[in-house]
Design a protein around this motif. Structure first.
Motif, PDB file in Angstrom:
ATOM      1  N   GLY A 240      63.273   7.531  81.377  1.00 41.32           N
ATOM      2  CA  GLY A 240      63.030   8.204  80.114  1.00 41.32           C
ATOM      3  C   GLY A 240      61.925   7.578  79.288  1.00 41.32           C
ATOM      4  O   GLY A 240      61.369   8.242  78.403  1.00 41.32           O
TER       5      GLY A 240
ATOM      6  N   GLN B 116      67.895   8.176  80.517  1.00 38.50           N
ATOM      7  CA  GLN B 116      68.156   8.967  81.715  1.00 38.50           C
ATOM      8  C   GLN B 116      67.127   8.670  82.811  1.00 38.50           C
ATOM      9  O   GLN B 116      66.087   8.060  82.566  1.00 38.50           O
ATOM     10  CB  GLN B 116      68.130  10.460  81.377  1.00 38.50           C
ATOM     11  CG  GLN B 116      69.182  10.867  80.363  1.00 38.50           C
ATOM     12  CD  GLN B 116      69.039  12.317  79.930  1.00 38.50           C
ATOM     13  OE1 GLN B 116      68.075  13.002  80.279  1.00 38.50           O
ATOM     14  NE2 GLN B 116      69.994  12.792  79.145  1.00 38.50           N
TER      15      GLN B 116
ATOM     16  N   THR C  11      64.808   8.658  76.383  1.00 40.79           N
ATOM     17  CA  THR C  11      66.252   8.522  76.626  1.00 40.79           C
ATOM     18  C   THR C  11      66.443   7.458  77.715  1.00 40.79           C
ATOM     19  O   THR C  11      65.475   6.944  78.286  1.00 40.79           O
ATOM     20  CB  THR C  11      66.877   9.849  77.095  1.00 40.79           C
ATOM     21  OG1 THR C  11      66.414  10.155  78.418  1.00 40.79           O
ATOM     22  CG2 THR C  11      66.525  10.985  76.142  1.00 40.79           C
TER      23      THR C  11
END
Length: 280
Positions: free
Chosen positions: A37, A77, A75
């Motif tokens: 991310g 992720q 993020t």
């Protein structure tokens, strides 16, 4: 051409791009890109993520996008992308979530599993092992087993995929629509059982030692009491003797002691005078 789809009244060919994907994102020897991310963005990479995210939402009949540049960048992720040349075959997005899980007894526990958030393979290359290749790469990189993952609103295809390749099918439906297979908790319960067993074993090992210590204390206590009694008796006897001598000395008048001293001095003087006379 296969892969044509209309999204937002626009025509996208979400498999074929007009540039080589390796120029906008790193691709490993297996043709898989692993993005974080915090990855640096570029317009071409944004296009790949946008088009593949929209195609995934359309294939799963979702009301909103799961994967997009704004929902991925900045993020924690990860996004796994399978590509070759100018074609993109599939994506797999994962991220850690804080979840509450309720078991059959109604007990709720809080867990933070790594979750499969989006998983899509283009229809023209399905059943060719692309999805398995993506999934296995993710398991290797994250060093996890499939049962240790949580799955966010998995489609029937994903459930079939997990059951076919990893023999997982048992789970308890949750209100949050995350599927966590029962095997996820096996290691947790095993650890608890092992800890309880170890604690019981330790207690069993300690019990004979405690009993022996108690017996030794019981045996030693009378001996110590006897020794203490003897010491007290001896001290009492010595005290009595000292007190008796004190009483005797106190009972005699002072002049008795002086008279005795004078008598001793007289005998000593007389003895010395007799010895001198004999010498003469």
């Amino acid at each position: 051409m296969q892969g044509m789809v209309y999204i937002n009244s626009l025509k996208f060919d979400y498999m074929q791009f007009n540039f080589y994907l390796s120029k906008c994102m790193p691709v490993n020897e297996n043709g898989i890109t692993i993005l974080n991310g915090n990855q640096n963005r570029n317009p071409q990479l944004d296009d790949v993520i946008t088009i593949m995210g929209e195609a995934s939402a359309l294939a799963q009949n979702l009301r909103q996008l799961i994967t997009s540049p704004t929902r991925f960048f900045q993020t924690d992720q990860k996004l796994y992308i399978k590509s070759e040349g100018k074609q993109c075959f599939g994506i797999l997005k994962i991220g850690r979530k804080n979840l509450f899980h309720r078991d059959l007894n109604g007990a709720i526990i809080e867990i933070q599993p790594l979750c499969v958030l989006d998983f899509y393979v283009h229809e023209s290359v399905q059943r060719r092992g692309i999805g398995k290749e993506l999934f296995e790469e993710m398991l290797r990189q994250e060093m996890l087993r499939p049962e240790k993952l949580a799955y966010d609103r998995p489609s029937p295809k994903l459930l079939g995929f997990i059951k076919k390749y990893y023999n997982l099918s048992s789970y308890i439906p949750q209100n949050n629509n995350y599927i966590i297979y029962s095997q996820y908790f096996d290691f947790m319960y095993t650890n608890v059982a092992q800890q309880q067993s170890a604690q019981q074993s330790y207690q069993q090992q300690q019990t004979p030692q405690l009993v022996n210590q108690y017996r030794i204390q019981q045996q030693q206590t009378p001996l110590k009491m006897e020794q203490l009694d003897q010491m007290m008796q001896q001290m009492s006897l010595e005290s009595k003797q000292q007190y008796s001598q004190y009483q005797k000395s106190k009972a005699q008048p002072p002049w008795v002691t002086d008279q005795q001293q004078y008598q001793n001095m007289y005998q000593t003087t007389t003895g010395l005078m007799s010895a001198q006379i004999q010498r003469r």
